[in-house]
Design an enzyme around this catalytic site. Structure first.
Site, short mmCIF file in Angstrom:
data_model
loop_
_atom_site.label_atom_id
_atom_site.label_comp_id
_atom_site.label_asym_id
_atom_site.label_seq_id
_atom_site.Cartn_x
_atom_site.Cartn_y
_atom_site.Cartn_z
N CYS A 286 -8.78 -15.82 -12.32
CA CYS A 286 -9.02 -15.93 -10.87
C CYS A 286 -9.65 -17.26 -10.49
O CYS A 286 -9.36 -17.81 -9.42
CB CYS A 286 -9.88 -14.76 -10.39
SG CYS A 286 -11.48 -14.62 -11.23
N HIS B 119 -15.88 -13.10 -9.99
CA HIS B 119 -14.52 -13.02 -9.46
C HIS B 119 -14.39 -14.02 -8.32
O HIS B 119 -15.25 -14.09 -7.43
CB HIS B 119 -14.23 -11.60 -8.97
CG HIS B 119 -12.79 -11.40 -8.60
ND1 HIS B 119 -11.75 -11.74 -9.45
CD2 HIS B 119 -12.20 -10.92 -7.47
CE1 HIS B 119 -10.60 -11.47 -8.85
NE2 HIS B 119 -10.84 -10.97 -7.66
N HIS C 297 -6.88 -13.71 -3.52
CA HIS C 297 -7.42 -13.86 -4.88
C HIS C 297 -6.41 -13.35 -5.89
O HIS C 297 -5.42 -12.70 -5.54
CB HIS C 297 -8.77 -13.16 -5.01
CG HIS C 297 -8.76 -11.71 -4.60
ND1 HIS C 297 -9.11 -10.68 -5.44
CD2 HIS C 297 -8.46 -11.11 -3.41
CE1 HIS C 297 -9.03 -9.52 -4.80
NE2 HIS C 297 -8.63 -9.75 -3.56
#
Length: 253
Positions: free
Chosen positions: A153, A30, A42
Site C-alpha cells: 500500500c 496502511h 488505497h
C-alpha cells in the site's frame, strides 16, 4: 509536521495528500491517497490481509483491514471481500486509528532523524492534479498483485505521488517501512562477532549509523534504479500481461 509525529486533523487534509494510519500497536501502517470529500483510494490484497505473505504475519496484521470488522458502512458498504485498488471513506480507511500525513521532499537530516520508516521521503511530490489522476486511473485498472515485499500500500501511494517505479528485479520496492525492517535486520545480522571488543557506546553508534545508512540508500529519493512511468503506460502493460500467450515484461512494481 515535526520529527516526533506526523499526525494531522481532518480539517488539514487536501486532495492529493498521502495519508496513513498505524495498525497493530504501531507495527504496520496502511497508506492511501486522499481524494477529497472524505474519500481515500488505497491498495489492499483483501480487507484484513493487506500484507499477503501467506504466513503467520497475515494473522498478526489482521487489524489492518480498511473496513470495520463487524459493521457495514453506510457509505462504503461491505468491503470485506474487495482487493486491489479500492475507494473507501476516511472512517473505513482509518479503521479507528489516528490520521497521519506522509511527508515529501524532506532534508537528509530530517529523514535520518525520523528513524521510523514509512513516514517521509527525500523525493518530491508531483502536483496534486497528477497525483489524483494516477490514483483515480488505477482505481479502475489495479496495481498488480499485492506483495508485502515488492508491491504494498505504501508503494502504491508513493507511485501516485511521484510516478516512480523500481527498474531492477532484485529490489524490495519503494516502501519506507519495509526498508526500515530490512535495515534493522541487516544491522543485527552483521553486528555480533566483530563488535564484541567494541565498547557499549561504540556499538550503539556503529549500529545506529548502519541502520540510518541502510534506510537512506533505500529511499526512493536517492536510489538510482527508479524510472518515471506514466500511469497510462502502466495500465497498458498490465492489460497486455493479462492477455493469453503473450510475454510482456512489466517493470518491477
Amino acid at each position: 509536521m515535526g520529527v516526533f509525529s506526523n499526525m494531522i486533523s481532518r480539517e488539514e487534509l487536501k486532495p492529493g495528500d498521502h495519508i496513513y494510519s498505524w495498525r497493530t500497536a504501531y507495527i504496520y501502517a496502511h497508506h492511501g491517497i486522499y481524494i477529497g470529500d472524505d474519500m481515500v483510494i488505497h491498495f489492499t490484497r483483501a480487507a484484513g490481509q493487506e500484507i499477503g505473505t501467506g504466513t503467520f504475519l497475515d494473522n498478526l496484521f489482521l487489524s489492518s483491514s480498511p473496513s470495520p470488522t463487524n459493521t457495514i458502512c453506510e457509505i462504503c458498504g461491505d468491503q470485506s471481500k474487495l482487493h486491489g485498488v479500492i475507494k473507501s471513506c476516511l472512517n473505513c480507511f482509518l479503521a479507528g486509528g489516528n490520521l497521519y500525513i506522509f511527508e515529501y521532499a524532506v532534508s537528509s537530516a530530517f529523514f535520518i532523524a525520523k528513524a521510523r520508516g514509512g513516514t517521509c521521503t527525500l523525493a518530491a511530490s508531483d502536483p496534486a492534479e497528477d497525483v489524483l489522476h494516477r490514483a483515480k486511473s488505477l482505481l479502475n485498472e489495479g496495481f498488480g498483485g499485492y506483495s508485502l515485499f515488492k508491491n504494498n500500500c505504501e508503494d502504491f501511494a508513493i507511485y501516485c505521488k511521484t510516478g516512480f517505479l523500481i527498474e531492477t528485479n532484485y529490489s524490495i520496492g519503494r516502501s519506507g517501512q519495509l526498508a526500515s525492517w530490512t535495515a534493522a535486520a541487516s544491522t543485527v545480522m552483521s553486528s555480533p562477532l566483530r563488535y564484541l571488543t567494541t565498547s557499549g557506546t561504540g556499538l550503539v553508534v556503529v549500529a545506529g549509523t548502519m541502520y540510518s545508512l541502510s534506510r537512506y540508500i533505500a529511499d526512493i529519493g536517492v536510489r538510482r534504479d527508479v524510472v518515471k512511468i506514466p500511469v497510462e503506460r502502466l495500465i497498458e502493460e498490465a492489460g497486455a500481461e493479462e492477455e493469453p500467450q503473450q510475454a510482456v515484461g512489466l517493470l518491477t512494481i
